[in-house]
Design a protein around this motif. Sequence first.
Motif, PDB file in Angstrom:
ATOM      1  N   SER A 166       0.907  -1.099   0.027  1.00 40.08           N
ATOM      2  CA  SER A 166       0.054  -0.132  -0.003  1.00 40.08           C
ATOM      3  C   SER A 166       0.970   1.266  -0.133  1.00 40.08           C
ATOM      4  CB  SER A 166      -1.025  -0.113   1.192  1.00 40.08           C
ATOM      5  OG  SER A 166      -1.675  -0.919   1.313  1.00 40.08           O
ATOM      6  N   THR A 167       1.163   1.562  -1.241  1.00 38.81           N
ATOM      7  CA  THR A 167       2.316   2.774  -1.331  1.00 38.81           C
ATOM      8  C   THR A 167       1.656   4.139  -0.708  1.00 38.81           C
ATOM      9  OG1 THR A 167       2.945   1.970  -3.457  1.00 38.81           O
ATOM     10  CG2 THR A 167       3.427   4.123  -2.829  1.00 38.81           C
ATOM     11  N   ASN A 168       2.572   4.683   0.251  1.00 39.66           N
ATOM     12  CA  ASN A 168       2.316   5.486   1.231  1.00 39.66           C
ATOM     13  C   ASN A 168       1.794   5.500   2.266  1.00 39.66           C
ATOM     14  OD1 ASN A 168       3.743   7.478  -0.571  1.00 39.66           O
ATOM     15  ND2 ASN A 168       2.007   8.618  -1.282  1.00 39.66           N
ATOM     16  N   GLY A 169       1.419   3.839   2.463  1.00 35.90           N
ATOM     17  CA  GLY A 169       0.386   3.618   3.568  1.00 35.90           C
ATOM     18  C   GLY A 169       0.823   3.942   5.035  1.00 35.90           C
ATOM     19  N   SER A 170       2.209   3.979   5.073  1.00 34.86           N
ATOM     20  CA  SER A 170       2.601   4.255   6.582  1.00 34.86           C
ATOM     21  C   SER A 170       2.799   5.842   6.776  1.00 34.86           C
ATOM     22  CB  SER A 170       3.956   3.797   7.057  1.00 34.86           C
ATOM     23  OG  SER A 170       4.919   4.233   5.805  1.00 34.86           O
ATOM     24  N   ILE A 171       2.569   6.670   5.790  1.00 34.76           N
ATOM     25  CA  ILE A 171       2.433   8.274   6.040  1.00 34.76           C
ATOM     26  C   ILE A 171       1.401   8.801   5.573  1.00 34.76           C
ATOM     27  CG2 ILE A 171       4.955   8.217   5.876  1.00 34.76           C
ATOM     28  CD1 ILE A 171       4.636   9.395   3.127  1.00 34.76           C
ATOM     29  N   VAL A 206       2.089  -2.374   9.757  1.00 35.74           N
ATOM     30  CA  VAL A 206       3.149  -3.303  10.358  1.00 35.74           C
ATOM     31  C   VAL A 206       4.376  -2.701   9.896  1.00 35.74           C
ATOM     32  CG1 VAL A 206       3.746  -5.643  10.102  1.00 35.74           C
ATOM     33  CG2 VAL A 206       1.344  -5.308  10.020  1.00 35.74           C
ATOM     34  N   ARG A 207       4.821  -2.617   8.744  1.00 33.98           N
ATOM     35  CA  ARG A 207       5.881  -2.093   8.371  1.00 33.98           C
ATOM     36  C   ARG A 207       6.051  -1.431   7.021  1.00 33.98           C
ATOM     37  NH1 ARG A 207       8.961  -7.419   5.439  1.00 33.98           N
ATOM     38  NH2 ARG A 207       6.725  -8.317   4.665  1.00 33.98           N
ATOM     39  N   ASP A 208       7.113  -0.805   6.676  1.00 31.25           N
ATOM     40  CA  ASP A 208       7.413  -0.616   5.288  1.00 31.25           C
ATOM     41  C   ASP A 208       8.161  -1.922   4.562  1.00 31.25           C
ATOM     42  OD1 ASP A 208       6.053   1.980   5.161  1.00 31.25           O
ATOM     43  OD2 ASP A 208       7.877   2.904   5.592  1.00 31.25           O
ATOM     44  N   VAL A 209       7.690  -2.426   3.465  1.00 33.46           N
ATOM     45  CA  VAL A 209       8.254  -3.441   2.858  1.00 33.46           C
ATOM     46  C   VAL A 209       9.779  -3.090   2.457  1.00 33.46           C
ATOM     47  CG1 VAL A 209       7.840  -5.406   1.442  1.00 33.46           C
ATOM     48  CG2 VAL A 209       6.038  -4.629   2.860  1.00 33.46           C
ATOM     49  N   ALA A 210      10.602  -3.762   2.577  1.00 33.21           N
ATOM     50  CA  ALA A 210      12.048  -3.332   1.614  1.00 33.21           C
ATOM     51  C   ALA A 210      11.812  -4.205   0.379  1.00 33.21           C
ATOM     52  CB  ALA A 210      12.927  -3.978   2.457  1.00 33.21           C
ATOM     53  N   THR A 211      12.238  -3.224  -0.778  1.00 34.43           N
ATOM     54  CA  THR A 211      12.303  -3.828  -2.101  1.00 34.43           C
ATOM     55  C   THR A 211      13.415  -3.870  -2.830  1.00 34.43           C
ATOM     56  OG1 THR A 211      11.625  -1.687  -2.931  1.00 34.43           O
ATOM     57  CG2 THR A 211       9.792  -3.156  -2.134  1.00 34.43           C
ATOM     58  N   MET A 212      13.548  -4.289  -4.020  1.00 29.04           N
ATOM     59  CA  MET A 212      14.770  -4.277  -4.763  1.00 29.04           C
ATOM     60  C   MET A 212      15.190  -2.647  -5.085  1.00 29.04           C
ATOM     61  SD  MET A 212      15.519  -5.994  -8.501  1.00 29.04           S
ATOM     62  CE  MET A 212      15.436  -7.300  -7.919  1.00 29.04           C
ATOM     63  N   GLU A 213      13.932  -1.990  -5.392  1.00 32.79           N
ATOM     64  CA  GLU A 213      14.252  -0.642  -5.642  1.00 32.79           C
ATOM     65  C   GLU A 213      14.632   0.410  -4.441  1.00 32.79           C
ATOM     66  OE1 GLU A 213      11.705   3.369  -7.763  1.00 32.79           O
ATOM     67  OE2 GLU A 213      10.755   1.273  -7.282  1.00 32.79           O
ATOM     68  N   GLU A 227       2.964  -2.690   4.711  1.00 32.11           N
ATOM     69  CA  GLU A 227       2.201  -3.865   5.030  1.00 32.11           C
ATOM     70  C   GLU A 227       1.217  -3.465   6.387  1.00 32.11           C
ATOM     71  OE1 GLU A 227       2.569  -8.346   7.098  1.00 32.11           O
ATOM     72  OE2 GLU A 227       4.336  -7.214   6.575  1.00 32.11           O
ATOM     73  N   ILE A 228      -0.212  -3.576   6.023  1.00 29.52           N
ATOM     74  CA  ILE A 228      -1.343  -2.970   6.901  1.00 29.52           C
ATOM     75  C   ILE A 228      -2.039  -3.983   7.149  1.00 29.52           C
ATOM     76  CG2 ILE A 228      -2.922  -1.255   7.294  1.00 29.52           C
ATOM     77  CD1 ILE A 228      -1.676   0.336   4.873  1.00 29.52           C
ATOM     78  N   ARG A 229      -2.534  -4.277   8.563  1.00 24.53           N
ATOM     79  CA  ARG A 229      -3.462  -5.143   9.003  1.00 24.53           C
ATOM     80  C   ARG A 229      -4.984  -4.189   9.438  1.00 24.53           C
ATOM     81  NH1 ARG A 229      -2.862 -10.344   9.426  1.00 24.53           N
ATOM     82  NH2 ARG A 229      -0.392 -11.125   9.233  1.00 24.53           N
ATOM     83  N   TYR A 230      -5.866  -4.529   9.022  1.00 27.02           N
ATOM     84  CA  TYR A 230      -7.168  -3.844   9.342  1.00 27.02           C
ATOM     85  C   TYR A 230      -8.025  -4.769  10.009  1.00 27.02           C
ATOM     86  CZ  TYR A 230      -6.028  -1.000   5.372  1.00 27.02           C
ATOM     87  OH  TYR A 230      -5.395  -0.006   4.540  1.00 27.02           O
ATOM     88  N   GLU A 231      -8.033  -4.448  11.529  1.00 23.45           N
ATOM     89  CA  GLU A 231      -8.740  -5.494  12.462  1.00 23.45           C
ATOM     90  C   GLU A 231      -9.854  -4.641  13.113  1.00 23.45           C
ATOM     91  OE1 GLU A 231      -5.446  -6.125  15.032  1.00 23.45           O
ATOM     92  OE2 GLU A 231      -4.418  -7.751  13.676  1.00 23.45           O
ATOM     93  N   ASP A 232     -10.975  -5.074  12.588  1.00 23.31           N
ATOM     94  CA  ASP A 232     -12.251  -4.606  13.081  1.00 23.31           C
ATOM     95  C   ASP A 232     -12.230  -2.910  12.943  1.00 23.31           C
ATOM     96  OD1 ASP A 232     -13.453  -6.962  14.002  1.00 23.31           O
ATOM     97  OD2 ASP A 232     -12.485  -6.839  15.972  1.00 23.31           O
ATOM     98  N   VAL A 233     -11.968  -2.647  11.854  1.00 20.10           N
ATOM     99  CA  VAL A 233     -11.756  -1.092  11.498  1.00 20.10           C
ATOM    100  C   VAL A 233     -13.293  -0.652  11.327  1.00 20.10           C
ATOM    101  CG1 VAL A 233     -11.111   0.588  10.005  1.00 20.10           C
ATOM    102  CG2 VAL A 233      -9.445  -1.206  10.613  1.00 20.10           C
ATOM    103  N   ARG A 234     -13.793   0.021  11.902  1.00 22.69           N
ATOM    104  CA  ARG A 234     -15.016   0.573  11.897  1.00 22.69           C
ATOM    105  C   ARG A 234     -15.496   2.050  11.098  1.00 22.69           C
ATOM    106  NH1 ARG A 234     -20.180  -0.819  14.096  1.00 22.69           N
ATOM    107  NH2 ARG A 234     -19.112  -2.525  15.219  1.00 22.69           N
ATOM    108  N   VAL A 235     -15.990   1.959  10.064  1.00 25.00           N
ATOM    109  CA  VAL A 235     -16.192   3.137   9.258  1.00 25.00           C
ATOM    110  C   VAL A 235     -17.720   3.462   8.979  1.00 25.00           C
ATOM    111  CG1 VAL A 235     -14.081   3.002   8.142  1.00 25.00           C
ATOM    112  CG2 VAL A 235     -16.148   2.179   7.049  1.00 25.00           C
TER     113      VAL A 235
END
Length: 431
Positions: A166-171, A206-213, A227-235
């Motif tokens: 999920s690009t930019n997911g952690s920010i 969870v983390r930023d996934v390291a890649t070849m780039e 990497e993201i876990r959605y656990e009982d996320v209520r919207v």
Amino acid sequence: MAWDFATEPEFQEHLDWMRALVRDEVWPIETVFDDLGYDGFKRAIAPLQDRVKERGLWAAHLPPDLGGQGYGQVKLGLMHEILGTSPLAPAVFGNAAPDSGNSEILALAGSNDQKDRYLHPLLAGDLRSAFSMTEPETAGSDPTLLQTRAVKDGDDWVINGHKWFSTNGSIADFLIVMAVTDPDARPHQRASMFIVDADTPGVHVVRDVATMEHPGESFGHYGNHAEIRYEDVRVPADALLGGEGEGFLIAQHRLGPGRIHHAMRWLGVSRRAFDALCERAVSRHAFGSVLADKQSIQNFVADSAAEMHAARLMTLHAAWKMDNEGASAARTEISMIKFYGARVLHDVIDRAIQVHGALGYSTDLPLEAMYRYARAARLYDGADEVHRQSVARRVLRGYEPTDVPSEHVPTRREAARERFADLLEAVTSND
């Protein structure tokens, strides 16, 4: 229908201006980007962004009512060819991924309230977004297999699932999440999209996934893949983007133009690598002459020039077809440019590194970073093999099987002699 993609003089002036700005003002930032950090980078490009806005080229991919120019895909493609020469250039022009694609989704399917809360701040640079669809447990090239679920609970939706890349997911300030809302529906009507604020309880990065780039996990605020876990996320109910079951339909509106923009940006990267290859070839002496005199290097130059030219024509034709006949009519052409353009990108950069030898392999030049970037092109937006299969299936639909009877089938020569028997007899008699 006749087709062409001639460029009007007024628009060509924009392209020339863009090319000069990117080369003279953006390329130099690449060498100090790591030292600047993301906040420093934002300050460095702010004056450039102001110049882009004054020129009327900011977020040009959007319709005019949202501040864009309403350009068709041919013009946008030509712009992305220039922006592709630097990974930093899209941010200067307000169309850096994934924000650019997400802004298109919000423009297409967002309610007025969603546009006010998310789209307009996103375009102003006050918010950052992420697109959260790919899952580690399912094949990324087959999104009908998605497992993340969104279940109705009263007036709310509750989301549970596991995503990554999920690009930019952690920010990000908000995420657009694809989740299955009706597992019993037809494959392409199972999923829906939701806008999820990043600080919603249950959103766990969870983390930023390291890649070849980007080999290090901690590579700052630009281009991470979370990497993201959605656990009982209520919207709330109004977090639904578009209608229930429209997730794939909305995604296709994003992916078609996105693949054209990818292919044109790849050509920009290829051209920069090709220019470096040629400059090296006419400058470097070895074994009694410059490299440009060696047949192998001449083959590198000729092959690269031909392949880039072919890829460019293919991509512009796909863009023209989308402009004139719609995204569905251009599906085959878009699939072709995806796998063909990715191969051209890789091969041109590979040749440029080979001509530069140890220098090309080092980080003193941007070629090694381009090479790592190029490898991912064969994976994202669908693996190349999937696009090849799609092209082959559509091509083969235009052919009918040949009936082969059990009795003797005349050879082509026998059939032709029977057809022209009278003529052959006449010619033989004259002889």
